[in-house]
Scaffold this motif. Structure first.
Motif, short mmCIF file in Angstrom:
data_model
loop_
_atom_site.label_atom_id
_atom_site.label_comp_id
_atom_site.label_asym_id
_atom_site.label_seq_id
_atom_site.Cartn_x
_atom_site.Cartn_y
_atom_site.Cartn_z
N SER A 67 0.85 -1.20 0.00
CA SER A 67 0.00 0.00 0.00
C SER A 67 0.88 1.24 0.00
N SER A 123 -1.45 4.06 5.86
CA SER A 123 -1.75 2.65 5.58
C SER A 123 -1.64 1.79 6.84
N ASN A 148 -1.17 -1.32 6.67
CA ASN A 148 -0.11 -2.29 6.38
C ASN A 148 1.28 -1.70 6.60
N TYR A 179 -6.77 -6.14 -2.41
CA TYR A 179 -7.55 -5.30 -3.32
C TYR A 179 -8.39 -6.21 -4.21
N ASN A 180 -9.68 -6.03 -4.17
CA ASN A 180 -10.57 -6.82 -5.04
C ASN A 180 -10.26 -8.30 -4.96
N SER A 237 -6.82 -5.60 6.76
CA SER A 237 -7.85 -5.02 5.89
C SER A 237 -9.01 -4.55 6.75
N GLY A 245 -11.94 -5.40 6.00
CA GLY A 245 -12.91 -6.48 5.89
C GLY A 245 -12.72 -7.54 6.96
N ARG A 247 -7.60 -13.79 1.26
CA ARG A 247 -7.62 -14.16 -0.17
C ARG A 247 -6.37 -13.66 -0.87
#
Ligand code: FNR
Length: 185
Positions: free
Chosen positions: A13, A18, A20, A80-81, A115, A117, A123
């Motif tokens: 990042s 960030s 991270n 990311y995604n 994250s 999330g 993932r």
């Protein structure tokens, strides 16, 4: 006296505050005795093109040298995604090239991720492990550091506040050093 063990950190990042980057700072403050951790600058790399790889810019040569000089690699990355951020993949692609001159070849590597999330970059981390196959890198399996709901685990400056995670990072760094030493024995 033993030579200092060197870890090269890669952060996926570029965001100023960030989470991270915060994980990587935490790692820098939790290093075992005799271990150094330098964080590579990957935000200044151009986008990878095979047309450039045999005449790469200085930033690429610097990254490749840092990777080659390191005893082990530590990656702290967001997801990311559902996958690896482009900025990190770009750095991995650059340092793996040209074909036959993969700077990551045979290196031990550990992954951390935070994250907002609920899966804490799981993932992205498993996608990274797939990438490590072609890079011929040797990922540390445990402990896994996946920090979910980041806003609850970092302060306003994105410093890691969760003590359990700090302890896990301490254990991961120790495990990474002994994993690398085993691979190179
Ligand atoms: C995200 N984020 C995100 N989070 C997650 O848990 N899974 C995901 O797939 C994604 N996808 C995603 C895509 C893009 C383009 C962005 C910008 C963000 C949210 C992400 O967890 C959040 O922005 C983190 O704060 C990013 O990490 P840093 O920058 O704080 O280290």
């Amino acid at each position: 006296m033993d030579k200092q063990f060197t870890i090269l950190g890669l952060v996926g990042s570029l965001r100023e505050k960030s989470y991270n980057k915060g994980l990587m700072r935490a790692a820098q403050s939790l290093l075992p005795e005799g271990v150094g951790l330098t964080v590579a600058e990957i935000g200044n790399l151009p986008l990878f093109s095979e047309d450039l790889e045999n005449n790469a810019p200085q930033a690429v040569a610097t990254l490749k040298q840092q990777v080659e000089d390191a005893d082990a690699i530590l990656i702290a990355t967001p997801e990311y995604n559902y996958s690896v951020p482009g900025v990190l993949k770009n750095a991995l692609d650059w340092a793996s090239r040209p074909y036959g001159n993969n700077s990551f070849d045979g290196k031990a590597v550990a992954i951390m991720g935070a994250s907002v999330g609920m899966l804490g970059t799981a993932r992205a981390q498993y996608h990274l492990r797939q990438i490590f196959v072609f890079l011929n890198m040797h990922p540390l399996n445990f402990p896994e550091i996946m920090v979910p709901f980041a806003s609850q685990n970092f302060d306003a400056e994105s410093n890691l506040t969760n003590e359990k995670t700090r302890e896990m990072i301490r254990q991961q760094l120790e495990a990474l050093v002994s994993w690398s030493r085993k691979l190179n024995a």
